[in-house]
Design a protein around this motif. Sequence first.
Motif, PDB file in Angstrom:
ATOM      1  N   THR A  94       0.797  -1.228   0.000  1.00  0.00           N
ATOM      2  CA  THR A  94       0.000   0.000   0.000  1.00  0.00           C
ATOM      3  C   THR A  94       0.827   1.274   0.000  1.00  0.00           C
ATOM      4  O   THR A  94       0.273   2.361  -0.036  1.00  0.00           O
ATOM      5  CB  THR A  94      -0.937   0.011   1.222  1.00  0.00           C
ATOM      6  OG1 THR A  94      -0.145  -0.124   2.413  1.00  0.00           O
ATOM      7  CG2 THR A  94      -1.935  -1.135   1.157  1.00  0.00           C
ATOM      8  N   ALA A  95       2.155   1.185   0.065  1.00  0.00           N
ATOM      9  CA  ALA A  95       2.990   2.389   0.083  1.00  0.00           C
ATOM     10  C   ALA A  95       4.186   2.219  -0.838  1.00  0.00           C
ATOM     11  O   ALA A  95       5.303   2.607  -0.510  1.00  0.00           O
ATOM     12  CB  ALA A  95       3.448   2.688   1.509  1.00  0.00           C
ATOM     13  N   ALA A  96       3.935   1.657  -2.014  1.00  0.00           N
ATOM     14  CA  ALA A  96       5.036   1.293  -2.904  1.00  0.00           C
ATOM     15  C   ALA A  96       5.476   2.424  -3.816  1.00  0.00           C
ATOM     16  O   ALA A  96       6.557   2.368  -4.393  1.00  0.00           O
ATOM     17  CB  ALA A  96       4.620   0.094  -3.761  1.00  0.00           C
ATOM     18  N   GLY A  97       4.690   3.457  -3.979  1.00  0.00           N
ATOM     19  CA  GLY A  97       5.037   4.500  -4.931  1.00  0.00           C
ATOM     20  C   GLY A  97       4.688   4.108  -6.349  1.00  0.00           C
ATOM     21  O   GLY A  97       4.154   3.026  -6.614  1.00  0.00           O
ATOM     22  N   HIS A  98       5.002   4.994  -7.294  1.00  0.00           N
ATOM     23  CA  HIS A  98       4.605   4.817  -8.686  1.00  0.00           C
ATOM     24  C   HIS A  98       5.791   4.667  -9.639  1.00  0.00           C
ATOM     25  O   HIS A  98       5.623   4.797 -10.843  1.00  0.00           O
ATOM     26  CB  HIS A  98       3.756   6.014  -9.131  1.00  0.00           C
ATOM     27  CG  HIS A  98       2.388   6.063  -8.531  1.00  0.00           C
ATOM     28  ND1 HIS A  98       1.312   6.613  -9.187  1.00  0.00           N
ATOM     29  CD2 HIS A  98       1.904   5.633  -7.334  1.00  0.00           C
ATOM     30  CE1 HIS A  98       0.232   6.524  -8.420  1.00  0.00           C
ATOM     31  NE2 HIS A  98       0.574   5.945  -7.287  1.00  0.00           N
ATOM     32  N   ASP A  99       6.976   4.377  -9.113  1.00  0.00           N
ATOM     33  CA  ASP A  99       8.164   4.348  -9.971  1.00  0.00           C
ATOM     34  C   ASP A  99       8.241   3.074 -10.799  1.00  0.00           C
ATOM     35  O   ASP A  99       7.910   1.981 -10.315  1.00  0.00           O
ATOM     36  CB  ASP A  99       9.425   4.462  -9.125  1.00  0.00           C
ATOM     37  CG  ASP A  99       9.520   5.800  -8.411  1.00  0.00           C
ATOM     38  OD1 ASP A  99       8.751   6.706  -8.759  1.00  0.00           O
ATOM     39  OD2 ASP A  99      10.361   5.916  -7.496  1.00  0.00           O
ATOM     40  N   VAL A 100       8.740   3.228 -12.032  1.00  0.00           N
ATOM     41  CA  VAL A 100       8.967   2.094 -12.925  1.00  0.00           C
ATOM     42  C   VAL A 100      10.376   2.192 -13.508  1.00  0.00           C
ATOM     43  O   VAL A 100      10.891   3.286 -13.729  1.00  0.00           O
ATOM     44  CB  VAL A 100       7.931   2.065 -14.071  1.00  0.00           C
ATOM     45  CG1 VAL A 100       6.524   1.904 -13.520  1.00  0.00           C
ATOM     46  CG2 VAL A 100       8.025   3.322 -14.936  1.00  0.00           C
TER      47      VAL A 100
END
Length: 823
Positions: A754-760
């Motif tokens: 639930t707190a992983a962020g949006h980075d790829v």
Amino acid sequence: MRPVHCGPLAGFLCQLALLTALSATVGLSAAGWGVGAVAAVAANGLLARGLGADRRPGLGPADWVTLLRSVLAGGAAALVADLLAGSLGGAAQRPAAVVLLVSLASATIVLDAVDGMVARRTGTTSALGARFDMEVDAFLILALAVYAAPAFGVWVLAIGLARYVFVAAAWFLPWLRESAPPRYWSKVVAVVQGVALTVAAADVLPRAAMAAVLAVALALLAESFGHETWWLWRHRAPRRGRVRRGGRRRDADGGRPDSVGPEVQDRTSTVPGPVSAAVAGAVVWCVLLAPQRIGQLELAAFAALPLELLAIAAAGFLPPAGRKLAGTAMGVVLGVVAIAKVLDMGFSAAFDRPFDPVNDWYYFGPGFGVLADSIGSAGAVAVAAGAVVFAAAALALLPLAVLRLTRVVAAHRRTSLQGSAAFAVVWAVFAVLGLQSAPGLPTAAFGTAGLVQEQLSRLGSGLADRKAFASEITQDPVRDALARGAADPSGLLAALKGKDVLLVFVESYGRVALEDPALAPGVSAVLKEGTASLTAEGFSARSAFLTSPTFGGISWLAHSTLQSGLWVDSQQRYNQLLTSNRLTLSGAFKQADWRTVSDIPSDTIDWPQGARFYHYDALYDSRNVGYRGPNFSYATMPDQYALAAFARLELDRAGRPPVMAEIDLVSSHTPWTPLPRLVPWSQVGDGSIFNGMPAQGPTPESVSANPARVKSLYGQSIEYSLGSIFSFVAAHPDPNLVMVVLGDHQPNAQVSGTAAGHDVPVSIIARDPSVLKRISAWDWQEGMLPAPTAPTWPMSVFRDRFLAAFSPGVKLPGNGGVPPAVR
């Protein structure tokens, strides 16, 4: 001579037919067949006996409906026996069987309303029909209670055994064999038991919350049986144990004697009974305090004081007409709030953000398709039907619950006024002290009012954002500079002249794949091996991270953000963008004389925006690349085939111009199973070589309830997609190949948390050293595996940075410094 009744025989045969169908679809063990057969014999044997004793010519219209309910309940009992026997034997979970169990139980409960309606409309009500209906309810509740007991405790069996304990007690207490006056509340309680146990069987709520629901259901059942037992005991005949029929008998609500006149009855009937008022209050309380995230759904969340109750209490002091109007309005608002909270829970789990009432309605259609791929069509239909029923129930029942509470206040004005004052004082004290019922959850709560304000704010923000984004779209300095001639079009992307540039999106390839301890070893190994493989072929790579505008899904928002240089984080923005003339990367390549191509294997319908907005010369999808192999859940074809078909259709053409393509690989799309395997590229052919592979992997339904297994399969899918890319480069060693490989978004919260962020991750691969030299100022790291400290940019800055880096000598706005990091 007694008549021969065909109803019991028909019921017995239908029960056997249903058991046969269940055996053919999900399989029934000997235990399942045994319980189903015993249920068929017992139910229809007792029905035949009842018909004979009643000397009826046959079943009435409503009885046939009840007979169908009996068959469905027998099927549910057979599935319960089968599932429990398999569980005791150590067999694997069978989600498909659970879906069928929930479906049969739900149908039995829904039809409970039908048989009564049919009986009343056809004038065929009877004591036998009522008894038959009651016994079907009791049997279904017993079966579901037996299924729920291993998960929630042996105490749940009390719900299923209550009816049979009552009957057994009547063998020793003759006065229990009599009938109490009809009480509609008893029917409501029976439905509550069935619904609660069915939801427990579906296992869709946290265990603690579901246990609380079952405890409330048991308490209501105890009240119902206790009320009837008390009435029968009060009216039993002395010495003979018979219920007295004369005198001042009390009616169903236990409070009014029969002699009360009609005027008094009309006047007092508006005052609700204490139990129904308590139920209405509990429902309203739970809706007011329910959180907006699944992770916060715990008992402590409901141990608070909702300030909004004072508004309901205030409505009770209004005149009757105003009270009804205010109560109905507040009930409708509460119904909308209940729906909004459930939607927020779902969207927070799937997309790491709350539901947007302006833009998110569009996603229900695609979401249903993804759900069907994950848990099967039957499960998706069941979830959709349950959602519709929940929404309808919320909008219908919450106004009734609020009206019931306002009538209580109106009937006890003095007590209500004192209680409201005390409530307000206690609430204020708790607020001043800052007491919390759970971390982050104040005991003095007013979250529902905040949610209403938040929803209205989202509506206003959505409307305001439409205007603001329209202005952003029109402000495109790069496009305007090229259009004015301020930038030399001949120098656009000149550093890539003669190169085939492939923009390859790897579905759900997020930072979590590189940093989660359960995933990183496998994915990192593939990336390191891939880097070595590229080096062996003379290629090099540079890698970093981009922050995606979306999470868990809705890939097209990321695609459009990267291509347009705008932050596209909603369907509203996406729709606005695609009706504009914004310059995209593909549009820029087309201006610079590349052939532009879109390759989206998941598309099954035409996509006119591909040519109109992105300016693609060719659009490939699932229908026009010659694939003759199987689907892999969501993926219409393996990534390896998509890349092989692209090479055949574009790269292998003689005398062609350089190609720029966006290729969206989807083998790593949820539900991440079953997965294909890499085959020799010379054997890919029309894809028929992949036949049989889906059957060799687990089905989505078999793993959906196992989070660890789902995460493992996600990691394997990323490894397969990345492996397909590295193998493709090795099999097609094109010295003019340039690839931009990146993820579109993080996987959903079940994998990412639930707190992983949006980075790829993002990588640029090239054989020509001059290509990577042009991005040296970016400080991207060598190889395909970026470290956690690698640069992290918003995905929306990539277009301008890329165009500036590969357009030497062209003065484009913004080709000065490096974009700011967001991490």
